[in-house]
Design a protein around this motif. Structure first.
Motif, short mmCIF file in Angstrom:
data_model
loop_
_atom_site.label_atom_id
_atom_site.label_comp_id
_atom_site.label_asym_id
_atom_site.label_seq_id
_atom_site.Cartn_x
_atom_site.Cartn_y
_atom_site.Cartn_z
N LEU A 33 0.97 -1.19 -0.14
CA LEU A 33 -0.02 -0.06 -0.06
C LEU A 33 0.90 1.28 0.03
CD1 LEU A 33 -2.67 -1.12 2.53
CD2 LEU A 33 -2.78 -1.00 -0.02
N THR A 34 1.37 1.75 -1.00
CA THR A 34 2.36 2.84 -1.24
C THR A 34 1.68 3.92 -1.46
OG1 THR A 34 2.38 2.25 -3.64
CG2 THR A 34 4.12 1.13 -2.43
N GLY A 35 0.50 4.06 -1.36
CA GLY A 35 -0.31 5.62 -1.25
C GLY A 35 0.13 6.32 -0.02
N THR A 36 0.58 5.56 1.00
CA THR A 36 1.07 6.23 2.35
C THR A 36 2.45 6.54 2.10
OG1 THR A 36 -0.47 4.97 3.70
CG2 THR A 36 1.41 6.09 4.82
N VAL A 50 -2.09 8.04 8.43
CA VAL A 50 -3.32 7.24 8.38
C VAL A 50 -4.47 7.53 9.26
CG1 VAL A 50 -1.69 5.63 6.79
CG2 VAL A 50 -2.17 5.30 9.30
N LEU A 51 -5.63 6.63 9.14
CA LEU A 51 -6.52 6.67 10.01
C LEU A 51 -6.31 5.35 10.80
CD1 LEU A 51 -9.34 8.12 8.13
CD2 LEU A 51 -7.92 9.39 9.86
N ILE A 75 -4.94 5.81 2.36
CA ILE A 75 -5.72 6.35 1.17
C ILE A 75 -6.26 5.71 0.23
CG2 ILE A 75 -3.64 6.58 -0.23
CD1 ILE A 75 -6.34 9.37 0.33
N GLU A 76 -5.92 4.38 0.10
CA GLU A 76 -6.37 3.26 -0.87
C GLU A 76 -7.67 2.97 -0.30
OE1 GLU A 76 -1.83 2.79 -1.21
OE2 GLU A 76 -3.35 3.18 0.45
#
Length: 161
Positions: A33-36, A50-51, A75-76
């Protein structure tokens, strides 16, 4: 190795990790998960926000093992009006900080709705008007090297209305 069970973006994940692996590295390197983003890796820039159970955290400062059994949203896993508002209001330029900005804004709006005080509104008993100054103060943990702050504030104001 430590067994870490996370629920990430609604999917149960079981990871065997060394105990010192950050949540950020587990998300990016183990789950893809590379959006972070990894910005400063010191908790100063907010690119890794992140949450965790709906609360915003800097994932670079969190050990993955600390979040066993928790719901993590990256974000994904976000489908929120803020994403479209960021586009409409030019709330990003290079985009590197955008995932952290959006996750932070989601958490910030929830905090504000619950009446959590900030340095700007600590005198208020409940959630007051979300002013530009209030948004800027509450989002101050998320930096944008391109300086898209005006668009970010406008996007958050649009959604908050």
């Amino acid at each position: 190795m430590v067994e870490v069970r996370l629920r990430v973006n609604g999917v149960d994940e079981l990871l065997d990790l060394p105990p010192q692996v950050s949540l950020l590295d587990a998300l990016r390197d183990r789950l893809g998960l590379t959006g972070t983003k990894k910005g400063c890796d010191q908790g100063a820039c907010g690119a890794c926000t992140v949450l965790a159970d709906g609360e915003r955290i800097n994932s670079c400062l969190a050990l993955a093992v600390q979040y066993t059994g928790r719901e993590i949203t990256t974000i994904e896993g976000v489908d929120d009006p803020l994403q479209r508002a960021f586009v409409r209001n030019d709330g990003f330029q290079c985009g590197y900080c955008t995932s952290g900005q959006i996750c932070s804004a989601i958490g910030m709006l929830a905090e504000h709705a619950e009446g959590a005080p900030s340095a700007v509104t600590e005198h208020l008993a409940g959630p007051g008007e979300l002013t530009d100054a209030e948004i800027r103060e509450r989002m101050s943990g998320n930096l944008c090297r391109c300086g898209a702050y005006n668009g970010i504030v406008q996007a958050i104001q649009e959604v908050a209305r």
